[in-house]
Design an enzyme around this catalytic site. Structure first.
Site, PDB file in Angstrom:
ATOM      1  CB  THR A 159      -0.979  -0.005   1.200  1.00 14.27           C
ATOM      2  OG1 THR A 159      -0.249  -0.180   2.407  1.00 14.27           O
ATOM      3  CG2 THR A 159      -2.002  -1.114   1.055  1.00 14.27           C
ATOM      4  CB  THR A 196      -0.597  -4.023  12.762  1.00 14.40           C
ATOM      5  OG1 THR A 196      -0.585  -4.434  14.118  1.00 14.40           O
ATOM      6  CG2 THR A 196      -1.627  -2.969  12.573  1.00 14.40           C
ATOM      7  CG  ASN A 404      -0.972   8.214   8.012  1.00 13.49           C
ATOM      8  OD1 ASN A 404      -1.635   7.333   7.495  1.00 13.49           O
ATOM      9  ND2 ASN A 404       0.261   8.041   8.431  1.00 13.49           N
ATOM     10  CB  THR A 409      -9.553  12.278   0.193  1.00 11.79           C
ATOM     11  OG1 THR A 409      -8.634  12.925   1.039  1.00 11.79           O
ATOM     12  CG2 THR A 409     -10.693  11.732   0.988  1.00 11.79           C
TER      13      THR A 409
END
Lengths: 409, 409
Positions: A159, A196, A404, A409
């Site tokens: 990612t 995680t 972050n 968006t």
């Protein structure tokens, strides 16, 4: 395969990964979840493999984790893993579960195997439904030769990671060479427990399921569960191990004379991947290692290490190359562990900065220079008991905020 | 005193502070711990006041906290408080303790009162000895008329705070006007418990010690312990209340008919200061309020609120005006509280973004516009039980990193 850094019993292959063990292939494509980057990947074993997994402790476990756990439970085996990035399929309710099952079924159909032999997992944005048409189109193409490529797989799971992560080791079991290979992705929402992150480990060893699961849990607690980037435990984390047995060693169990060696190999793989995830934390410029010695118990040693490695103030001080050990002592002090202040020693690299509860005279410039390195070691000696632990993390930088404040968006 | 926002029973005086109650004066000077700013301040009551304190839970409690607790324990009273900023006198061993006692003794001598009637506290850098000559010189001058000024006191306690913080309220007790005034400083190492900050509250009410302490602890758990800036619990936090009784009301105890009103007033003071600390968190541009409703217990409601308000990912999303509610749900999910996903609702301001465990259709631009405001409200409804809690914090910004990468050096 690049150079092998070999110890006597474990050969480390820095460039090796999930297809180095016998009988595994991997690949990945761009199916359109992300704008340009690869976003769908697979690992397939020639034969069904004993499988063990560890999963996030977050109550909002994502749909694919439920599907994968349920599937492995059927006969403790899987033969393939399908991963998408760009969309986590988390907080997506019944439709999310239906989609995860459909991913599984479609890929199993392409492979000609039973659905429950496919593990599925997703990573990315939370709360949006998977674009199933794109994924199904991708699944129909993904097994084509042109996409079969370990590097494609390693890329397809990323990612905000800035680099691929891999490692492999080889150990001798019953005189035969067993290989364990792995890859993983970070790099935000990184905090125990569990890892995680996504981690995939393959091996050609023949291992009993219960012992493999036991080893994976134990190793995860010492490696993936000891890293943090930002203290946020994701909904999607999992580590899967597939052991296809193609080396045909006598089945590994805790009673096997080479069991410890196998677990050592697994630990080296997981620790290496964990450190790579920490180093590649969002916006990070440094890997921080906190070594805690002399605790009354393993859990206490880990709690102190995690408290320090999770402190935003420690992380920003390291970023600013500020030898502000007061923040380290403070973080140890609020860890919940009954530390005896007058016994505590702290070192930054080779420089002791705090001894028996008091500051040491230091040459500020020397320590500052040490902190300019990329790998920072913090040694905390509690001088109370016999238990030790290591935790890994990264510095907190402008870029973490940047990434972050605008990731979605 | 500026305009009074009065409710029926509690009059709120936004500009009031610690010298508004009868019989208190305050002041501050620059004694040379910091380069230029005020760094030594005091509050003095005309008569000894019933005193109650709450203190950091960090194991490395700073020297002045030990001195102050020990002193108050003697007769549950103090008459004065001396505060320095710029140096925390923490992790300073025996010498630090000696220095804190000396600060206390010197100031008591200037006032002509017994040493144990002076509370002392410090805030600033950890691990350096106090510059005692400068402080002693300061103590000799600080009571001069020219330095007596409430604003000087409010300034003298600040570190990286960008503004002074104050509030006062008035309530009628036995038909007499009782005033409660307060001030506080933040603004890094802010995390429960306890308040991770310094807070000073004065009142002219006559209050029984045990009840005052009970009320302070209860109110602190709902206010100062519900804020976070960065998750780091400092070594030096304390809140002190002095009640000098000059209003001569019948002694307030839990049995007094106006007890609840007094506690309400105390809570308004502490909540106002707590929110001001959160809003003035290092680098913050927004105040975030998390309201958690419908938990099975008070502790569970608080745990969910604290988990969300502490999440770096939530904090950066708010900074970036990104309606990324997935991070809110994730943080609730790792709070350790047994949430039922299918019952959970989440709203950002008036916009419901998550209902019964599923995303709601939203007009992204509307929610983004809401997030551009300075005060952001996150409402989390667990729909499980009857307990509620509120937590406050701030966004995580470039400036937080900037301030903390170079605070000390």
């Amino acid at each position: 395969m690049a150079q092998a850094i070999s110890s006597k019993e474990v050969v480390i292959l820095e460039e090796g990964s999930v297809t180095l063990p016998l009988g595994f292939k991997a690949g990945g494509i761009h199916c359109g979840i992300k704008r340009k980057k690869l976003d769908l990947g697979y690992i397939v074993s020639d034969v069904p493999a004993i499988a063990a997994g560890v999963y996030t402790t977050n109550i909002f476990q994502a749909a694919p984790l439920l599907v994968t756990q349920e599937s492995i439970a059927k006969e403790n085996k899987i033969q393939a893993i399908l991963v998408n990035s760009g969309n986590a399929n988390a907080c997506t309710g019944e439709q999310g579960l239906t989609d995860a099952f459909e991913m599984q079924k479609e890929f199993a159909s392409e492979l000609g195997i039973q659905s429950h032999l496919v593990g599925v997992t997703s990573t990315g944005v939370i709360g949006e439904l998977l674009p199933m048409e794109k994924i199904k189109t991708g699944i129909k193409q993904i097994l084509m030769n042109e996409y079969e490529n370990e590097e494609n797989f390693k890329k397809s799971i990323l990612t905000t990671d800035t680099c691929m992560k891999q490692i492999a080791v080889q150990v001798k079991i019953d005189g035969k060479t067993v290989t364990i290979g792995g890859t993983a992705k970070g790099s935000g929402m990184i905090h125990p427990n569990m890892a995680t992150m996504l981690g995939f480990v393959t091996t050609d060893a023949n291992v009993a399921h219960d012992d493999l699961l036991y080893a994976l849990k134990d190793v995860t607690n010492q490696t993936f569960n000891m890293i943090t980037v930002d203290g946020d435990t994701s909904t999607n984390d999992m580590v899967l191990v597939m052991a296809n047995g193609l080396v045909a060693n006598n089945q590994l169990t805790k009673e096997h004379p080479d069991w410890e060696l196998f677990v050592d190999g697994l630990k080296i793989v997981c620790e290496s991947l964990a450190k790579k995830i920490a180093r590649d934390g969002e916006g990070a410029t440094k890997l921080i290692e906190v070594q805690v010695n002399g605790a009354y118990s393993q859990n206490e040693a880990r709690a102190v290490g995690k408290s320090i490695i999770s402190s935003n103030l420690v992380k920003t001080a390291i970023y600013g190359t500020d030898p502000n050990w007061g923040r380290i002592v403070t973080a140890a002090g609020y860890s919940g562990v009954p530390i005896e202040p007058s016994l505590l020693d702290v070192s930054l690299g080779q420089y002791k900065v705090f001894e028996k509860g008091l500051p040491c005279p230091i040459v500020e410039e020397q320590v500052k220079e040490y902190l300019q390195q990329e790998n920072i070691k913090i040694l905390v000696e509690l001088n109370q008991g016999d238990y030790n632990a290591t935790a890994w993390g990264c510095d907190l930088t402008y870029d973490y905020v940047k990434i972050n404040a605008s990731y979605r968006t």
